[in-house]
Design an enzyme around this catalytic site. Structure first.
Site, PDB file in Angstrom:
ATOM      1  N   ASP A 122       4.166 -24.023   3.618  1.00 57.77           N
ATOM      2  CA  ASP A 122       3.978 -24.898   2.464  1.00 57.77           C
ATOM      3  C   ASP A 122       4.323 -24.189   1.148  1.00 57.77           C
ATOM      4  O   ASP A 122       3.516 -24.120   0.229  1.00 57.77           O
ATOM      5  CB  ASP A 122       2.533 -25.398   2.437  1.00 57.77           C
ATOM      6  CG  ASP A 122       2.330 -26.508   1.420  1.00 57.77           C
ATOM      7  OD1 ASP A 122       3.317 -27.194   1.089  1.00 57.77           O
ATOM      8  OD2 ASP A 122       1.188 -26.672   0.947  1.00 57.77           O
ATOM      9  N   GLU A 128      -2.530 -18.394   9.360  1.00 62.53           N
ATOM     10  CA  GLU A 128      -2.778 -19.701   9.966  1.00 62.53           C
ATOM     11  C   GLU A 128      -1.968 -20.020  11.224  1.00 62.53           C
ATOM     12  O   GLU A 128      -1.497 -21.145  11.403  1.00 62.53           O
ATOM     13  CB  GLU A 128      -2.578 -20.817   8.931  1.00 62.53           C
ATOM     14  CG  GLU A 128      -3.592 -20.785   7.820  1.00 62.53           C
ATOM     15  CD  GLU A 128      -3.593 -22.056   6.973  1.00 62.53           C
ATOM     16  OE1 GLU A 128      -4.616 -22.318   6.325  1.00 62.53           O
ATOM     17  OE2 GLU A 128      -2.569 -22.785   6.972  1.00 62.53           O
ATOM     18  N   GLU A 184      -8.884 -18.776   1.775  1.00 61.93           N
ATOM     19  CA  GLU A 184      -8.360 -19.972   1.111  1.00 61.93           C
ATOM     20  C   GLU A 184      -9.443 -21.031   1.077  1.00 61.93           C
ATOM     21  O   GLU A 184     -10.104 -21.298   2.083  1.00 61.93           O
ATOM     22  CB  GLU A 184      -7.126 -20.548   1.832  1.00 61.93           C
ATOM     23  CG  GLU A 184      -5.870 -19.706   1.730  1.00 61.93           C
ATOM     24  CD  GLU A 184      -4.657 -20.390   2.365  1.00 61.93           C
ATOM     25  OE1 GLU A 184      -4.656 -21.650   2.437  1.00 61.93           O
ATOM     26  OE2 GLU A 184      -3.734 -19.679   2.787  1.00 61.93           O
TER      27      GLU A 184
END
Length: 592
Positions: free
Chosen positions: A163, A410, A502
């Site tokens: 992202d 992730e 995060e």
């Protein structure tokens, strides 16, 4: 790998500036041997910079394939008889380099340096043509992974599984530097500190013959220890430790034959023990951000002015740390953190190893069924990943600011093959550097009962978006869910410290609401405050790093309005309301 320096016997010349530039389909320039002559129909671009945002042209911004760079290289006449080296601080994501018509080197990996000895071909005083082909394509075997597909009209399109925008080009400086032929090839230091004494264990990699002398000087230039030989230990009976907010650096001066090199050294220890993260034997609590190298026009290019301003904002808000999400930053950033006592979690570019996220970001439903397979994240990917870890540690091993290695962000750790993929990488990282903890950042969809790797890690780094991607708009439910989630990790892994790497909410600057509503500045403020309450109730939580420091560019998508808006600062570094809330919390913060 030693960074180029200027001293009495070493000299550097940066090749930064305006280069000739031309984009091309993959392989066209090689087939037509563009490196044999001046680039035709070229335009000028700055190095360092990303090429994507320099021109108001879709064909440049969204280009998939090769980008060709060319400049004139000339070594000073005074370098005759010296070893001459050409170095690229980064080329995203891979590069091939020619000097005149000779191919010199190729390198895979967009965020770590590579170099080549050009002593036999560069003639001091003579002009040489330097040509570089940079390729920005991402595939399943690259770090980060991605996929190139063909559009209906025959163009190439890059599907990214991460992202942030896939900026490309020569993002950092290009160097020409000279050393004696018998030279210091590398220096490795490992330090320890137990008040009041400190030690510096060193190991030198030397090329050629000569005697070795090592001297350690304090910040005032006074000699505090010395040794001889290619490896040894320097002892300081009363050491000034490097620590958070205390960027004290010694200078380790190495003499080898006629060569000289001075390495800044911070004496400090890092340890994970009994659920705590210890720096110099004292519990440390991370406050700060995940950050991106991302600015308007420059893209991911290193910019000293932006760096200084960003660090000033970290100081203003009370942050003591950041994570290099999701790739190694320019080495100048780590040097600045060394000098100013900012703590860094250093991360590889292994982001996007998650089919569920990839399907959302890439908008594709025809991805392979099995994530860890020869059709997706494969043994070839693992080999690329391992090399990325090696290069990260080789470059950053001597920076005292780096207190932990993150080998990825992730990944989906639920499917079959995930442990077989990551366990060898964790083991290799610990073997390459046994002095720092190792982590792998966990994604919200993978709970403690499903995570196949967490038991191998020294610190649990968790990304959590309760109140945004889950329980969005309902902060009361989000608070209960967040605490339950974190307590499940504490129950499963008692004694492992947790850093929340995060958490946050997309926020449009200037959007306000009396009742906190998603996307408003009030909602971001209240979401961050809620997280702070939960963290304070859990002793296992030893750090909080908000996502993100500043808004940043992404690929286009229905979830993104002009990029990712989770920044506490706007992309041009203006504070949102949440910045003042964090400043109030973090200034002088001590864990309750």
């Amino acid at each position: 790998m030693l960074k180029p320096v200027d001293n009495a016997v070493r000299e550097t010349r940066k090749l930064d500036g305006l280069w000739q530039f031309k984009i091309a389909p993959t392989g066209l320039g090689q087939a037509q041997k563009w490196y044999q002559q001046a680039l035709s129909d070229a335009r000028e671009v700055p190095v360092p910079s990303s090429f994507n945002d320099l021109f108001p042209e879709l064909a440049v911004r969204d280009h998939v394939g090769d980008a060709w760079y060319q400049t004139t290289l000339r070594a000073p006449n005074g370098w005759s008889g010296q070893r001459i080296v050409l170095r690229f601080d980064s080329a995203t994501h891979r590069a091939t380099v020619w000097l005149d018509e000779r191919e010199l080197v190729s390198h895979e990996g967009g965020y770590t340096p590579f170099e080549v000895d050009v002593s036999d071909w560069v003639k001091p005083g003579q002009a040489h043509r330097l040509t570089v082909c940079v390729n920005n394509e991402l595939h399943w075997h690259t770090i980060p992974p991605g996929r190139v597909v063909n559009t209906a009209d025959g163009r190439k399109s890059q599907q990214v599984f991460h992202d942030f925008f896939n900026y490309a080009g020569l993002h950092r400086s290009v160097w020409l530097y000279a050393t004696p032929h018998a030279h210091i090839a590398d220096i490795s230091v490992q330090t320890s500190y137990s008040a009041p004494a400190g030690t510096v264990d060193y190991r030198l990699e030397l090329q050629g013959e000569g005697s070795v002398r090592v001297v350690l000087r304090d910040a005032h230039g006074e000699v505090v220890a010395n040794a001889e030989g290619p490896q040894g230990q320097l002892k300081v009976d009363t050491a000034h430790a490097w620590g958070p907010g205390q960027g004290y650096l010694y200078s380790m001066e190495v003499e080898f034959g006629s060569d000289r090199y001075s390495l800044p050294v911070g004496i400090r220890s890092v340890e994970v023990r009994e659920g705590q993260f210890l720096i110099n034997g004292q519990p440390f609590y991370f406050t700060g951000f995940g950050m991106h190298e991302d600015t308007a026009i420059r893209g991911k290019a290193h910019d000293p002015a932006t760096m200084v301003h960003d660090f000033a904002l970290l100081g203003w808000i009370g942050a003591n740390s950041f994570r290099t999400s999701h790739y190694p930053y320019a080495e100048e950033v780590l040097e600045y953190a060394d000098r100013h006592g900012i703590v860094v979690i250093d991360e590889t570019a292994a982001v996007g190893m998650n089919m569920e996220i990839a399907r959302k970001l890439a908008g594709s439903k025809d991805l392979p069924d099995e994530l860890y397979s020869e059709q997706a994240i494969s043994k070839a990917t693992q080999a690329t990943h391992l090399q990325a870890i090696r290069e990260l540690i080789a470059r950053d091993k001597n920076h005292p600011c780096v207190v932990m290695w993150s080998i990825g962000n992730e990944p989906d750790l639920r499917p079959a093959g995930s442990r077989e993929y990551f366990a060898p990488l964790v083991e290799a990282t610990k073997a390459l550097d046994p002095t720092r903890p190792v982590t792998l950042v966990n994604v919200m969809m993978v709970g403690p009962e499903e995570d196949t790797v967490a038991d191998l890690l020294d610190v649990l780094c968790l990304n959590r978006y309760w109140g945004w991607y889950a329980e969005g708009g309902d902060l009361q439910s989000a608070e209960l869910a967040l605490e339950q989630d974190l307590r499940s990790w504490v129950d499963k892994y008692p004694g492992k410290p947790i850093v929340i790497t995060e958490y946050g909410a997309d926020t449009m600057p200037g959007l306000h609401s009396i009742l906190p509503s998603m996307w408003s500045e009030e909602y971001q403020r209240d979401l961050l405050t809620m997280h702070g309450r939960v963290f304070d109730r859990l002793p296992a939580v030893v750090g909080e790093q908000v996502w993100n420091f500043a808004d940043f560019a992404t690929s286009q998508g229905i979830m993104r309005v002009g990029g990712n808006r989770k920044g506490v600062f706007t992309r041009d570094r203006q504070p949102k309301a949440a910045a003042h809330v964090l400043r109030q919390r973090w200034t002088g913060f001590q864990k309750p």
